[in-house]
Motif scaffolding. Structure first.
Motif, PDB file in Angstrom:
ATOM      1  N   VAL A  34      -5.996  10.240  -2.890  1.00 25.90           N
ATOM      2  CA  VAL A  34      -7.147  11.134  -2.977  1.00 25.90           C
ATOM      3  C   VAL A  34      -8.408  10.292  -2.765  1.00 25.90           C
ATOM      4  O   VAL A  34      -8.414   9.084  -3.045  1.00 25.90           O
ATOM      5  N   PRO A  35      -9.501  10.881  -2.258  1.00 23.83           N
ATOM      6  CA  PRO A  35     -10.702  10.084  -1.935  1.00 23.83           C
ATOM      7  C   PRO A  35     -11.309   9.351  -3.124  1.00 23.83           C
ATOM      8  O   PRO A  35     -11.907   8.276  -2.947  1.00 23.83           O
ATOM      9  N   ALA A  36     -11.183   9.865  -4.328  1.00 30.62           N
ATOM     10  CA  ALA A  36     -11.863   9.257  -5.476  1.00 30.62           C
ATOM     11  C   ALA A  36     -11.363   7.856  -5.789  1.00 30.62           C
ATOM     12  O   ALA A  36     -12.124   7.018  -6.310  1.00 30.62           O
ATOM     13  N   ILE A  37     -10.123   7.552  -5.464  1.00 32.67           N
ATOM     14  CA  ILE A  37      -9.545   6.255  -5.841  1.00 32.67           C
ATOM     15  C   ILE A  37      -9.635   5.226  -4.712  1.00 32.67           C
ATOM     16  O   ILE A  37      -9.286   4.058  -4.912  1.00 32.67           O
ATOM     17  N   MET A  38     -10.109   5.593  -3.530  1.00 28.57           N
ATOM     18  CA  MET A  38     -10.091   4.690  -2.387  1.00 28.57           C
ATOM     19  C   MET A  38     -10.883   3.401  -2.590  1.00 28.57           C
ATOM     20  O   MET A  38     -10.424   2.323  -2.166  1.00 28.57           O
ATOM     21  N   PRO A  39     -12.077   3.409  -3.212  1.00 27.52           N
ATOM     22  CA  PRO A  39     -12.774   2.121  -3.400  1.00 27.52           C
ATOM     23  C   PRO A  39     -11.978   1.101  -4.205  1.00 27.52           C
ATOM     24  O   PRO A  39     -12.178  -0.114  -4.045  1.00 27.52           O
ATOM     25  N   LYS A  40     -11.051   1.529  -5.047  1.00 29.75           N
ATOM     26  CA  LYS A  40     -10.263   0.609  -5.861  1.00 29.75           C
ATOM     27  C   LYS A  40      -9.021   0.088  -5.129  1.00 29.75           C
ATOM     28  O   LYS A  40      -8.342  -0.804  -5.631  1.00 29.75           O
ATOM     29  N   LEU A  41      -8.719   0.654  -3.935  1.00 30.49           N
ATOM     30  CA  LEU A  41      -7.513   0.257  -3.208  1.00 30.49           C
ATOM     31  C   LEU A  41      -7.792  -0.754  -2.102  1.00 30.49           C
ATOM     32  O   LEU A  41      -6.895  -1.072  -1.318  1.00 30.49           O
ATOM     33  N   ILE A  42      -9.008  -1.293  -2.027  1.00 29.50           N
ATOM     34  CA  ILE A  42      -9.364  -2.242  -0.966  1.00 29.50           C
ATOM     35  C   ILE A  42      -8.453  -3.474  -0.959  1.00 29.50           C
ATOM     36  O   ILE A  42      -8.109  -3.982   0.109  1.00 29.50           O
ATOM     37  N   PRO A  43      -8.002  -4.015  -2.112  1.00 28.43           N
ATOM     38  CA  PRO A  43      -7.091  -5.176  -2.065  1.00 28.43           C
ATOM     39  C   PRO A  43      -5.785  -4.914  -1.321  1.00 28.43           C
ATOM     40  O   PRO A  43      -5.106  -5.873  -0.932  1.00 28.43           O
ATOM     41  N   LEU A  44      -5.423  -3.658  -1.103  1.00 27.25           N
ATOM     42  CA  LEU A  44      -4.164  -3.341  -0.422  1.00 27.25           C
ATOM     43  C   LEU A  44      -4.326  -3.160   1.086  1.00 27.25           C
ATOM     44  O   LEU A  44      -3.339  -2.910   1.787  1.00 27.25           O
ATOM     45  N   ARG A  45      -5.547  -3.288   1.606  1.00 26.55           N
ATOM     46  CA  ARG A  45      -5.774  -3.003   3.031  1.00 26.55           C
ATOM     47  C   ARG A  45      -4.938  -3.920   3.930  1.00 26.55           C
ATOM     48  O   ARG A  45      -4.276  -3.473   4.861  1.00 26.55           O
ATOM     49  N   ASN A  46      -4.971  -5.220   3.676  1.00 20.99           N
ATOM     50  CA  ASN A  46      -4.219  -6.161   4.513  1.00 20.99           C
ATOM     51  C   ASN A  46      -2.720  -6.066   4.273  1.00 20.99           C
ATOM     52  O   ASN A  46      -1.916  -6.370   5.168  1.00 20.99           O
ATOM     53  N   LYS A  47      -2.331  -5.659   3.088  1.00 24.79           N
ATOM     54  CA  LYS A  47      -0.904  -5.552   2.767  1.00 24.79           C
ATOM     55  C   LYS A  47      -0.266  -4.335   3.446  1.00 24.79           C
ATOM     56  O   LYS A  47       0.805  -4.428   4.041  1.00 24.79           O
ATOM     57  N   LEU A  48      -0.929  -3.204   3.368  1.00 24.55           N
ATOM     58  CA  LEU A  48      -0.351  -1.968   3.903  1.00 24.55           C
ATOM     59  C   LEU A  48      -0.619  -1.793   5.393  1.00 24.55           C
ATOM     60  O   LEU A  48       0.162  -1.141   6.084  1.00 24.55           O
ATOM     61  N   ARG A  49      -1.731  -2.313   5.891  1.00 28.23           N
ATOM     62  CA  ARG A  49      -2.097  -2.220   7.305  1.00 28.23           C
ATOM     63  C   ARG A  49      -2.097  -0.767   7.789  1.00 28.23           C
ATOM     64  O   ARG A  49      -2.908   0.027   7.362  1.00 28.23           O
ATOM     65  N   ARG A  50      -1.178  -0.421   8.692  1.00 23.86           N
ATOM     66  CA  ARG A  50      -1.179   0.943   9.251  1.00 23.86           C
ATOM     67  C   ARG A  50      -0.836   2.011   8.213  1.00 23.86           C
ATOM     68  O   ARG A  50      -1.196   3.173   8.385  1.00 23.86           O
ATOM     69  N   LYS A  51      -0.147   1.621   7.179  1.00 22.88           N
ATOM     70  CA  LYS A  51       0.223   2.591   6.146  1.00 22.88           C
ATOM     71  C   LYS A  51      -0.878   2.798   5.112  1.00 22.88           C
ATOM     72  O   LYS A  51      -0.708   3.593   4.197  1.00 22.88           O
ATOM     73  N   TYR A  52      -1.982   2.086   5.274  1.00 16.42           N
ATOM     74  CA  TYR A  52      -3.101   2.255   4.343  1.00 16.42           C
ATOM     75  C   TYR A  52      -3.653   3.679   4.490  1.00 16.42           C
ATOM     76  O   TYR A  52      -3.861   4.165   5.599  1.00 16.42           O
ATOM     77  N   PRO A  53      -3.877   4.393   3.386  1.00 16.53           N
ATOM     78  CA  PRO A  53      -4.327   5.791   3.481  1.00 16.53           C
ATOM     79  C   PRO A  53      -5.610   5.940   4.296  1.00 16.53           C
ATOM     80  O   PRO A  53      -6.568   5.187   4.108  1.00 16.53           O
ATOM     81  N   SER A  54      -5.627   6.910   5.213  1.00 12.62           N
ATOM     82  CA  SER A  54      -6.796   7.161   6.055  1.00 12.62           C
ATOM     83  C   SER A  54      -6.767   8.618   6.509  1.00 12.62           C
ATOM     84  O   SER A  54      -5.704   9.251   6.580  1.00 12.62           O
TER      85      SER A  54
END
Length: 325
Positions: free
Chosen positions: A187-207
């Motif tokens: 959900v959009p509210a939690i996205m700022p806290k998920l930045i550490p997972l950007r490089n780990k998830l790559r294409r699977k990162y929520p968008s």
């Protein structure tokens, strides 16, 4: 007798002694420029040979015959590859299965060849997408993780089949590979806290582009649990399965058109036709080239017609200018 024996031994060892003396004797040093010149000549010779081979290959043009082959055995490179309507091609795949006595519930695959070249030597970036087909052909269900810190949203996610539901506490477990799922939604509210997972998830990162970020949790879960995921390989080819061969032809065609509509959404507005070639096959059959008429979305067809009219206008302009002068 001793003298005769000595002569025999000398005759045997003389050639070896001469070779040893010749090897031991110092040779005059040769200049390095000779080797450099020889290397240059060798490079020039190899380049000329490659150029001559390329000219020979270009000179050999195999023109396809206009008529269709009469016999079942023929040289394929002498004839144009036949293309079929999608209904006819699916019927042929089913006949192949009956004649070969193969499994009737084998999968049907497609290879989609794209035109990813843009202006100024640019290309369309390889993309991945998930599409929900109108007719499911497998009972497999993907595991989906939902990021949310709202208790009501978490309960809705569990009711709709989420494999894992949680908030920031899941980041550490994901980074340490203790949690492994097929897709991630948030959900959009939690996205700022998920930045550490950007490089780990790559294409699977929520968008939002992948429809994995939003407020409609049941819709996102249905898409990623039951949907078909495909990716672009080698910058221009998509290979994926679309149905089972024992399904009705209408359902196979419907699944195929749904995937093509989803692929054409990634087409840039400034480029020409996106889908260049389409091949369909089953698990045990050869590939059949499909006729694209009636398969591509209406937007793709309209753009093709507009390009044709633009080319005709460009051809007519010089003629009109010459007449006016």
């Amino acid at each position: 007798m001793a003298a005769a024996g000595g002569r025999c031994v000398w005759r045997v060892l003389a050639p070896h002694c001469r070779w040893a003396l010749a090897a031991a004797s110092p040779r005059p040093p040769q200049p390095a420029c000779c080797y450099a010149a020889a290397a240059k000549n060798a490079k020039k010779g190899s380049q000329k040979a490659k150029q001559e081979e390329a000219k020979k290959k270009k000179g050999i043009i195999r023109r396809p015959l206009m008529s269709k082959p009469v016999d079942d055995v023929y040289l394929t490179w002498l004839y144009k590859r036949p293309s079929y309507n999608v209904e006819e091609a699916v019927g042929m795949l089913k006949k192949f299965q009956e004649l070969d006595f193969t499994h009737p519930k084998q999968y049907v695959y497609i290879n989609v060849f794209l035109d990813t070249v843009l202006q100024k030597k640019k290309k369309v970036d390889p993309f991945a997408s998930t599409v929900l087909l109108p007719y499911r052909f497998t009972d497999e269900v993907n595991k989906v993780l939902v990021f949310t810190e709202n208790e009501q949203e978490a309960e809705i996610a569990r009711e709709n089949g989420a494999a894992v539901v949680g908030g920031v506490e899941l980041i550490k477990w994901i980074l340490e590979d203790e949690i492994q799922v097929d897709s991630y939604v948030a959900v959009p509210a939690i996205m700022p806290k998920l930045i550490p997972l950007r490089n780990k998830l790559r294409r699977k990162y929520p968008s939002t582009k992948r429809n994995s970020l939003g407020h409609d949790i049941p819709k996102m879960l249905q898409l990623f649990r039951e949907g078909l995921e495909y990716t672009v390989e080698d910058e221009r080819v998509i290979k994926t399965r679309i149905a089972r061969l024992d399904m009705p032809t209408e359902q196979i065609v419907a699944n195929l058109k749904t995937i093509l509509e989803d692929i054409c959404k990634f087409k840039p507005s400034s480029s020409g036709p996106f889908v260049r070639k389409l091949v369909i096959r089953s698990s045990t059959s050869e590939g059949l080239l499909l006729n694209l008429d009636g398969l591509l979305p209406e937007v793709e067809k309209v753009e093709e017609k507009e390009e044709e009219t633009m080319e005709e206008d460009d051809e007519e302009k010089p003629v009109q200018e010459s007449v006016s002068t």
